[in-house]
Design a protein around this motif. Structure first.
Motif, mmCIF file in Angstrom:
data_model
loop_
_atom_site.group_PDB
_atom_site.id
_atom_site.type_symbol
_atom_site.label_atom_id
_atom_site.label_comp_id
_atom_site.label_asym_id
_atom_site.label_seq_id
_atom_site.Cartn_x
_atom_site.Cartn_y
_atom_site.Cartn_z
ATOM 1 N N ARG A 83 0.723 -1.070 -0.197
ATOM 2 C CA ARG A 83 0.082 -0.103 0.048
ATOM 3 C C ARG A 83 0.816 1.202 0.054
ATOM 4 N NH1 ARG A 83 -2.990 -1.785 3.976
ATOM 5 N NH2 ARG A 83 -2.012 -0.728 5.639
ATOM 6 N N SER A 86 2.969 1.448 -3.657
ATOM 7 C CA SER A 86 2.519 0.736 -4.654
ATOM 8 C C SER A 86 3.054 1.035 -6.195
ATOM 9 C CB SER A 86 1.027 0.870 -4.879
ATOM 10 O OG SER A 86 0.685 2.458 -4.777
ATOM 11 N N GLN A 153 -3.544 -6.429 -5.075
ATOM 12 C CA GLN A 153 -3.736 -4.957 -5.337
ATOM 13 C C GLN A 153 -3.795 -4.270 -3.890
ATOM 14 O OE1 GLN A 153 -4.414 -3.425 -8.542
ATOM 15 N NE2 GLN A 153 -3.647 -5.419 -8.977
ATOM 16 N N PRO A 154 -3.139 -2.986 -4.048
ATOM 17 C CA PRO A 154 -2.815 -2.123 -2.860
ATOM 18 C C PRO A 154 -4.279 -1.648 -2.304
ATOM 19 C CG PRO A 154 -2.132 -0.976 -4.881
ATOM 20 C CD PRO A 154 -2.452 -2.235 -4.902
#
Length: 159
Positions: A83, A86, A153-154
């Motif tokens: 996160r 990214s 995915q972040p």
């Protein structure tokens, strides 16, 4: 220029020491492949700190795996790293057709490589300052990366 060095290992502790040496040597790019990335200790405090320093310096981390389940369940630090950075981290999952691949490796800056010959065993070697030792894993990683789909995915929307 650094002299080529190859070190063999046959234990989790030996693998962990060589992984940390690879992370310390990284400047531009780290490419990891493992069926589930469990042994790469992506949730360990010192590995997280090393990866954050690497990414803060502009490095790029690419992780390919068969399934992200272990990371999702056991490595919340890595998910925070994903996160926070990214822009410098990409993760991909292999298609079912590639799930028979059982090796495990980490390529650093196309000159260092850490390899386990089979993901079920800790036997392997680390080669530093050895571009020739990186050739086969580099070709394998590039082929795996091309065939794989984005995962981890972040955010839930992927943004």
């Amino acid at each position: 220029m650094q002299e080529p060095v190859t070190t063999r290992f046959d234990s989790l502790a030996g693998f962990g020491a060589q992984l940390r040496a690879c992370l310390a040597a990284a400047r531009a790019r780290i490419d990891l492949f493992d069926p589930d990335c469990a042994v790469f200790a992506l949730g360990a405090t010192d590995v997280d700190a090393a990866l954050r320093a690497f990414l803060k310096g502009g490095g790029v981390l690419r992780v390919a795996m068969h399934t992200p389940a272990h990371i999702e369940r056991h490595f919340p630090r890595f998910q925070r790293l994903l996160r926070d950075y990214s822009h410098g981290v990409a993760c991909r999952a292999t298609p079912r057709a590639l799930h028979g691949l059982t090796d495990s490796f980490c390529i650093v800056d196309d000159v260092h490589v850490l390899r386990r010959f089979h993901s079920d065993h800790m036997r392997g070697e680390a080669a530093f300052a050895s571009p020739g030792a990186v050739d086969l894993p580099r070709h394998r990683f590039d082929a795996i990366w091309e065939e794989s789909a984005v995962t981890l995915q972040p955010t839930t929307t992927g943004l």
